[in-house]
Scaffold this motif. Structure first.
Motif, PDB file in Angstrom:
ATOM      1  N   GLY A   1       3.952   1.435  39.464  1.00 10.73           N
ATOM      2  CA  GLY A   1       2.592   1.684  40.115  1.00 10.73           C
ATOM      3  C   GLY A   1       2.567   2.877  41.095  1.00 10.73           C
ATOM      4  N   ALA A   2       3.717   2.768  42.045  1.00  8.02           N
ATOM      5  CA  ALA A   2       3.867   3.804  43.079  1.00  8.02           C
ATOM      6  C   ALA A   2       3.918   5.288  42.393  1.00  8.02           C
ATOM      7  CB  ALA A   2       5.194   3.708  43.964  1.00  8.02           C
ATOM      8  N   PHE A   3       4.828   5.512  41.239  1.00  7.48           N
ATOM      9  CA  PHE A   3       4.919   6.560  40.523  1.00  7.48           C
ATOM     10  C   PHE A   3       3.564   7.124  39.892  1.00  7.48           C
ATOM     11  CE2 PHE A   3       5.729   9.224  36.769  1.00  7.48           C
ATOM     12  CZ  PHE A   3       6.625  10.148  37.377  1.00  7.48           C
ATOM     13  N   TYR A   4       2.492   6.126  39.800  1.00 14.70           N
ATOM     14  CA  TYR A   4       1.317   6.613  39.107  1.00 14.70           C
ATOM     15  C   TYR A   4       0.712   7.096  40.249  1.00 14.70           C
ATOM     16  CZ  TYR A   4      -3.531   6.326  37.930  1.00 14.70           C
ATOM     17  OH  TYR A   4      -4.874   6.480  37.563  1.00 14.70           O
ATOM     18  N   ALA A   5       0.607   6.389  41.692  1.00 15.32           N
ATOM     19  CA  ALA A   5       0.118   6.868  42.579  1.00 15.32           C
ATOM     20  C   ALA A   5       0.503   8.380  43.160  1.00 15.32           C
ATOM     21  CB  ALA A   5       0.194   5.706  43.951  1.00 15.32           C
ATOM     22  N   PHE A   6       1.866   8.595  42.983  1.00 14.16           N
ATOM     23  CA  PHE A   6       2.139   9.854  43.239  1.00 14.16           C
ATOM     24  C   PHE A   6       1.772  10.977  42.327  1.00 14.16           C
ATOM     25  CE2 PHE A   6       5.495  13.074  42.543  1.00 14.16           C
ATOM     26  CZ  PHE A   6       5.432  13.629  43.673  1.00 14.16           C
ATOM     27  N   LEU A   7       1.655  10.414  41.100  1.00 12.65           N
ATOM     28  CA  LEU A   7       1.077  11.604  40.150  1.00 12.65           C
ATOM     29  C   LEU A   7      -0.333  11.812  40.172  1.00 12.65           C
ATOM     30  CD1 LEU A   7       3.070  11.416  36.708  1.00 12.65           C
ATOM     31  CD2 LEU A   7       3.471  13.024  38.584  1.00 12.65           C
ATOM     32  N   SER A   8      -0.976  10.631  40.693  1.00 15.58           N
ATOM     33  CA  SER A   8      -2.438  10.681  40.784  1.00 15.58           C
ATOM     34  C   SER A   8      -2.822  11.877  42.030  1.00 15.58           C
ATOM     35  CB  SER A   8      -3.037   9.356  41.173  1.00 15.58           C
ATOM     36  OG  SER A   8      -4.261   9.486  41.476  1.00 15.58           O
ATOM     37  N   TYR A   9      -2.057  11.843  43.052  1.00 20.52           N
ATOM     38  CA  TYR A   9      -2.067  12.696  44.015  1.00 20.52           C
ATOM     39  C   TYR A   9      -1.484  14.154  43.607  1.00 20.52           C
ATOM     40  CZ  TYR A   9      -0.282  15.239  48.368  1.00 20.52           C
ATOM     41  OH  TYR A   9      -0.100  16.273  49.221  1.00 20.52           O
ATOM     42  N   GLN A  10      -0.664  14.117  42.874  1.00 18.96           N
ATOM     43  CA  GLN A  10      -0.302  15.476  42.123  1.00 18.96           C
ATOM     44  C   GLN A  10      -1.393  16.114  41.499  1.00 18.96           C
ATOM     45  OE1 GLN A  10       2.340  17.355  43.120  1.00 18.96           O
ATOM     46  NE2 GLN A  10       2.811  15.720  44.394  1.00 18.96           N
ATOM     47  N   THR A  11      -2.344  15.412  40.832  1.00 17.41           N
ATOM     48  CA  THR A  11      -3.331  15.756  40.188  1.00 17.41           C
ATOM     49  C   THR A  11      -4.490  16.458  40.897  1.00 17.41           C
ATOM     50  OG1 THR A  11      -4.613  13.780  40.002  1.00 17.41           O
ATOM     51  CG2 THR A  11      -3.108  14.137  38.060  1.00 17.41           C
ATOM     52  N   SER A  12      -4.586  15.996  42.084  1.00 13.10           N
ATOM     53  CA  SER A  12      -5.512  17.001  42.947  1.00 13.10           C
ATOM     54  C   SER A  12      -4.886  18.188  43.750  1.00 13.10           C
ATOM     55  CB  SER A  12      -5.889  15.817  44.079  1.00 13.10           C
ATOM     56  OG  SER A  12      -4.384  15.724  45.125  1.00 13.10           O
ATOM     57  N   ARG A  13      -3.780  18.275  43.407  1.00 16.63           N
ATOM     58  CA  ARG A  13      -3.024  19.470  43.645  1.00 16.63           C
ATOM     59  C   ARG A  13      -2.867  20.618  42.484  1.00 16.63           C
ATOM     60  NH1 ARG A  13       2.087  19.043  46.939  1.00 16.63           N
ATOM     61  NH2 ARG A  13       1.456  20.707  47.816  1.00 16.63           N
ATOM     62  N   GLY A  14      -3.403  20.170  41.266  1.00 18.16           N
ATOM     63  CA  GLY A  14      -3.516  20.969  40.044  1.00 18.16           C
ATOM     64  C   GLY A  14      -2.758  20.658  38.898  1.00 18.16           C
ATOM     65  N   PHE A  15      -1.849  19.521  39.051  1.00 15.10           N
ATOM     66  CA  PHE A  15      -1.130  19.013  37.807  1.00 15.10           C
ATOM     67  C   PHE A  15      -2.264  18.397  36.718  1.00 15.10           C
ATOM     68  CE2 PHE A  15       1.749  15.830  35.677  1.00 15.10           C
ATOM     69  CZ  PHE A  15       2.912  17.008  35.502  1.00 15.10           C
ATOM     70  N   ASN A  16      -1.789  18.634  35.621  1.00 10.26           N
ATOM     71  CA  ASN A  16      -2.627  18.245  34.379  1.00 10.26           C
ATOM     72  C   ASN A  16      -2.894  16.667  34.427  1.00 10.26           C
ATOM     73  OD1 ASN A  16      -3.879  17.840  32.180  1.00 10.26           O
ATOM     74  ND2 ASN A  16      -2.618  18.954  30.761  1.00 10.26           N
ATOM     75  N   ARG A  17      -4.316  16.157  34.575  1.00  6.15           N
ATOM     76  CA  ARG A  17      -4.400  14.786  34.830  1.00  6.15           C
ATOM     77  C   ARG A  17      -3.929  14.164  33.432  1.00  6.15           C
ATOM     78  NH1 ARG A  17      -6.446  11.194  37.663  1.00  6.15           N
ATOM     79  NH2 ARG A  17      -8.034   9.496  36.799  1.00  6.15           N
ATOM     80  N   THR A  18      -4.093  14.493  32.093  1.00  4.94           N
ATOM     81  CA  THR A  18      -3.817  13.814  31.109  1.00  4.94           C
ATOM     82  C   THR A  18      -2.053  13.674  30.794  1.00  4.94           C
ATOM     83  OG1 THR A  18      -5.623  14.685  29.709  1.00  4.94           O
ATOM     84  CG2 THR A  18      -3.906  13.902  28.525  1.00  4.94           C
TER      85      THR A  18
END
Length: 111
Positions: free
Chosen positions: A66-83
């Motif tokens: 779940g922490a990894f998901y939260a980290f990648l969710s943060y990265q989507t706000s910085r431009g990482f592809n959400r899918t």
């Protein structure tokens, strides 16, 4: 002439929320509970408190997923592809859940 204050400009990034971490731990707890509390007659060699180890290790592994998901969710706000972030998070969560179940049940039900 107007001067612009450069110190007050902040980008609004979402903070790390504990909700995905708690949700990951809760799902992992439900998964391991089906195995642990479903054991009708545990082997006496396992000891009296054999179920403490899986009930601690598996939710911790789920919380890491779940922490990894939260980290990648943060990265989507910085431009990482959400899918890609959601698919990668799902794969990492399932692997961490599997490893948590294996480590928790090693020496008891997982032989």
């Amino acid at each position: 002439m107007t001067s612009e204050n450069k110190f007050n400009r902040r980008k609004n990034y979402p903070s790390l929320s504990p909700i995905p971490i708690l949700l990951g731990a809760g799902i992992a707890f439900l998964v391991i509970s089906t195995f642990v509390f479903g054991a009708d007659s545990p082997n006496p060699e396992w000891g009296k408190y054999w179920m403490i180890r899986p009930l601690i290790l598996t939710p911790l592994a789920g919380a890491l997923g779940g922490a990894f998901y939260a980290f990648l969710s943060y990265q989507t706000s910085r431009g990482f592809n959400r899918t890609v972030a959601i698919l990668l998070s799902l794969v990492v969560y399932l692997i961490s859940l599997w490893l948590g179940v294996v480590l928790g049940l090693a020496g008891t039900m997982w032989d």
